[in-house]
Design an enzyme around this catalytic site. Structure first.
Site, PDB file in Angstrom:
ATOM      1  CD  GLU A 103      -2.971   1.073   2.316  1.00 35.72           C
ATOM      2  OE1 GLU A 103      -3.264  -0.055   2.775  1.00 35.72           O
ATOM      3  OE2 GLU A 103      -3.509   2.124   2.679  1.00 35.72           O
TER       4      GLU A 103
ATOM      5  CG  HIS B 135      -3.895   7.121  -0.941  1.00 38.21           C
ATOM      6  ND1 HIS B 135      -3.172   6.277  -0.147  1.00 38.21           N
ATOM      7  CD2 HIS B 135      -4.618   6.345  -1.771  1.00 38.21           C
ATOM      8  CE1 HIS B 135      -3.459   5.039  -0.474  1.00 38.21           C
ATOM      9  NE2 HIS B 135      -4.324   5.056  -1.464  1.00 38.21           N
TER      10      HIS B 135
ATOM     11  CE  LYS C  54      -6.315  -1.389   5.480  1.00 37.94           C
ATOM     12  NZ  LYS C  54      -5.482  -0.554   4.594  1.00 37.94           N
TER      13      LYS C  54
ATOM     14  CG  ASP D  51       1.335 -15.933  12.200  1.00 36.13           C
ATOM     15  OD1 ASP D  51       0.543 -15.265  11.513  1.00 36.13           O
ATOM     16  OD2 ASP D  51       1.064 -17.055  12.649  1.00 36.13           O
TER      17      ASP D  51
END
Ligand code: MEV
Length: 427
Positions: free
Chosen positions: A90, A381, A267, A283
């Site tokens: 991202e 972005h 998130k 992990d």
């Protein structure tokens, strides 16, 4: 080999697929899916993860997936400067950490951990006298300790091993269950293997002591004995004044009150956290599961970070979450890129790694909230996204930046526009 038409005579029943080499599997998959030679050649390029190694890490390997690693600069953690490798697909994620860290560089982040304890659960059902069974288990603490520690003498030599046993009586749809928790210090290992082995070893004994039947024997990803914490202060003049500070606090308060917002807020935190977890071969799903379960620990899903105004009127941010990461074992040990990332980080303990990761999560969140509470995230972005769109439109070399710039200036970051711009540029 001529690949059959896509969708023609295709069977997923491929005998002995797991025994074949990556090359042989690729050929079979190419035939199944009708891949052209170029695509198959692309898959054959395993990058910097040697095929024999990849083939040992998971089953039925045919290729590797390259994700860019970016390095976050400006991070000072507990007085020490660190460069943080982050693996993410991202855009803006790495830049967000750099920006947040720059705005608090003088003091940097202060971090700590609650320990390196993992929990393994053993589920016993059909226990006739659950409350007395609980006490029978607790009375056998020393015996449980010696059975568990015997599973991993090396861990014990390194200062880890069994620490405690706890027993919970659980009301479930299937009746009362007796759930034993083994609390184990796994030191520099993430610890899944260590605690799962112990849980499996102790299970028959638990069946005997409780008089019930034992089913599950597995770690809990809600690693709430392995919390990592970080806090930092952002001075008003560094972040652009009181209204920015108040916007960030209000954004936090929104997330604290609303699970719909908290999911997005967290998130963003995990954008940073999972990127370092992945770069170090740890992990990421274990860490994600732990983080979200911890965020819901009081019965309502909420924010993993907090923001307040400190005594000087500055913005004080903090984060606390379970971070089960290790330096030994698993992909961390065998993936050469993970090893390189650990060297860049300069960490020698799992604890230090967890502390750095917590700081990255806070930094990530600060930047997201600051952008959201002020200019919005799309401007920053889109600048990066525009480059991806330019590449997708066929731009190469200097064209990428040039096309991206036009897209951003026109405020239309779309592939069709990028193709048009590229066409004009090439005359
Ligand atoms: C995007 O990947 C992450 C954000 O949505 C996080 C947030 O909203 O806080 C920007």
């Amino acid at each position: 080999m001529t690949p059959p038409q896509h969708g023609h005579n295709r069977s997923s029943r491929i005998a002995g697929f797991h025994r074949k080499s990556p090359q042989e599997r690729r050929e079979l998959v190419a035939a199944f899916a009708g891949l052209d030679d170029e695509t198959t050649r692309h898959l054959a390029d395993m990058g910097n993860l040697p095929a024999p190694l990849a083939d040992k890490m998971i089953e039925n390997v045919i290729a590797t997936m390259n994700i860019p690693i970016g390095v976050a600069t400006n991070m000072k953690i507990d007085g020490e400067d660190v460069l943080v490798p982050m693996a993410t697909e991202e855009s803006s994620v790495v830049a967000a950490v750099c920006n947040a860290a720059r705005q608090t560089y003088e003091e940097g982040f202060t971090t700590s951990v609650s320990g390196t304890l993992m929990i393994a659960q053993v589920q016993a059902v059909d226990v006739p006298d659950p409350y007395a069974a609980r006490l029978r288990l607790l009375e056998r603490r020393d015996e449980i300790k010696s059975i568990c520690d015997a599973c991993d003498p090396l861990l014990v030599r390194l200062g880890g091993g069994f620490r405690d046993v706890e027993v919970r009586i659980l009301d479930t749809l299937g009746g009362t269950m007796v759930i034993t928790h083994l609390i184990v210090d796994t030191r520099d290992a993430m610890g899944a293997n260590a605690v799962n082995t112990m849980a499996e070893k102790i299970a028959p004994h638990i069946a005997g002591w409780t008089g019930g039947r034992v089913f599950l024997r597995i770690l809990s990803n809600l690693a709430d004995r392995r919390l990592a914490r970080a806090h930092a202060v952002w001075k008003l003049d560094a972040i652009g004044g009181a209204s920015v500070r108040d916007g960030i606090i209000s954004a936090y308060q929104f997330a604290a009150a609303d699970p719909y917002r908290a999911a997005t807020h967290n998130k963003g935190i995990m954008n940073g956290i999972s990127a370092v977890v992945l770069a170090t071969g740890n992990d990421s799903r274990a860490v994600e599961a732990g983080a979200h379960a911890y965020a819901a620990r009081d019965g309502r899903y909420t924010s993993l970070t907090r923001y307040e105004i400190n005594g000087n009127g500055d913005l004080s941010g903090s984060i606390e979450l379970p971070l089960a990461v290790g330096l030994i074992g698993g992909a961390t040990k065998i993936h050469p890129t993970a090893q390189a990332c650990l060297k860049i980080l300069g960490v020698t303990t799992a604890e230090r790694l967890a502390r750095i990761i917590a700081a990255v999560g806070l930094a990530q969140n600060f930047s997201a909230l600051k952008a959201l509470a002020t200019v919005g995230i799309q401007s920053g972005h889109m600048a990066l996204h525009a480059q991806n769109i330019a590449i997708m439109a066929g731009a190469v070399g200097d064209e990428v930046e040039a096309v991206a710039q036009v897209l951003v200036e026109q405020k239309t970051v779309r592939i069709d526009v990028a193709q048009e711009v590229l066409g004009r540029m090439r005359g």
